[in-house]
Design an enzyme around this catalytic site. Structure first.
Site, PDB file in Angstrom:
ATOM      1  N   PRO A 159      -9.338  35.339  76.349  1.00  0.00           N
ATOM      2  CA  PRO A 159      -9.304  34.677  77.659  1.00  0.00           C
ATOM      3  C   PRO A 159      -9.064  35.678  78.785  1.00  0.00           C
ATOM      4  O   PRO A 159      -8.175  36.511  78.697  1.00  0.00           O
ATOM      5  CB  PRO A 159      -8.114  33.717  77.540  1.00  0.00           C
ATOM      6  CG  PRO A 159      -7.868  33.571  76.082  1.00  0.00           C
ATOM      7  CD  PRO A 159      -8.301  34.861  75.452  1.00  0.00           C
ATOM      8  N   GLU A 160      -9.879  35.614  79.804  1.00  0.00           N
ATOM      9  CA  GLU A 160      -9.695  36.438  80.998  1.00  0.00           C
ATOM     10  C   GLU A 160      -9.360  35.505  82.157  1.00  0.00           C
ATOM     11  O   GLU A 160      -9.084  34.329  81.955  1.00  0.00           O
ATOM     12  CB  GLU A 160     -10.959  37.262  81.257  1.00  0.00           C
ATOM     13  CG  GLU A 160     -11.249  38.233  80.094  1.00  0.00           C
ATOM     14  CD  GLU A 160     -12.392  39.189  80.382  1.00  0.00           C
ATOM     15  OE1 GLU A 160     -12.676  39.439  81.567  1.00  0.00           O
ATOM     16  OE2 GLU A 160     -12.996  39.669  79.432  1.00  0.00           O
TER      17      GLU A 160
END
Ligand code: ZN
Length: 272
Positions: free
Chosen positions: A2-3
């Site tokens: 996840p960014e």
């Protein structure tokens, strides 16, 4: 992994669910007390004031002056439904819809801990993080000054979160491709004329991905269990040996500071 767009998508789902809810009990499940999971017993009896985000960290200020900090790591998923395995933390919430929160983390790179509000001294990444990319604090003047501080190649320097927060592997490759900057260019050597474009491309790529609820490669899911659709928009990342959408040259993949890095060898010339 996840960014920022994925974490912002999760934040937008958590905010209406959790704001104003009191934590009746916070339990570690199959997670050792330690730097990644600490102080959770102190959350009991506190009310969640809101759900904020800083870079890739979720920050939940609590009513008694503490703050819950959640980092999804590589495989963290937050869900109101018991996923059955790899659950690390379970929150029991005051009455209302979805009274339980499960934090699942298969590969254990995530974190879920409680600190005094704003005390990030044990969280160096959060402590020394650059400005939020979608805020006006991230602008060509600030970015130029930050780039001049480092001779590190631009790609890992972006990943350090220091010049700007929230840019991870996928969006670094995409923003560098969009602004025609070679990923190995030393930060201080990025051409002056390219700096405003790189700033704009970082903002555009992140904003467009938030619109699409992020990018799902493997484990990332929204709180509602959905996948992120931005994967269909990626131009360079994951497209090794496929034609560059701009010039048709085959996209190259190299390893930079341990991370797979995609770029167009024709469009993204390394400045010397
Ligand atoms: Zn190209």
């Amino acid at each position: 992994m996840p960014e920022l767009p994925e974490v912002e998508t999760v934040r937008r789902e958590l905010e209406p669910w959790l704001t104003g809810r009191t934590i009746l009990k916070a339990e570690r499940v199959d997670a050792p007390e330690g730097s990644k999971y600490s102080g959770l017993e102190l959350a009991s009896g506190q009310t969640i004031k809101t759900v904020n985000r800083r870079g890739k960290f979720l920050l939940l200020p609590l009513s008694h002056g503490d703050e819950l900090i959640i980092h999804l790591g590589m495989t963290g998923v937050i869900s109101p439904k018991d996923p059955g395995k790899h659950v690390r933390v379970k929150l029991s919430l005051s009455e209302g819809e979805n009274p339980f929160l499960f934090f699942q983390d298969t590969r254990r790179f995530g974190r879920f801990l409680l600190v005094k509000a704003g005390n990030y001294s044990d969280l160096p990444t959060l402590f020394s993080m650059g400005p939020e990319p979608l805020s006006d604090d991230f602008n060509p003047g600030q970015f130029k000054a930050a780039l001049q501080k480092s001779a590190m190649p631009i790609k890992p320097y972006l990943l350090s979160q220091k010049p700007v927060s929230g840019v991870g592997n996928i969006y670094a490759d995409e923003a560098l491709w969009a602004s025609k900057v070679h990923p190995l260019t030393p930060a201080k050597k990025v051409a002056k004329r390219q700096i405003p474009l790189l700033v704009q491309m970082i903002k555009d790529v992140l904003a467009a991905s938030i619109e699409a609820q992020g990018t799902t490669l493997n484990d990332y899911r929204t709180v509602n269990g959905e996948v992120g659709a931005y994967i269909n928009e990626l131009k360079a990342y994951g497209h090794k040996e496929e034609p560059c959408p701009r010039c048709g040259t085959a996209i190259s993949k190299i390893v930079v500071a341990g991370r797979g890095t995609h770029f167009c060898p024709k469009c993204q010339k390394q400045s010397s």
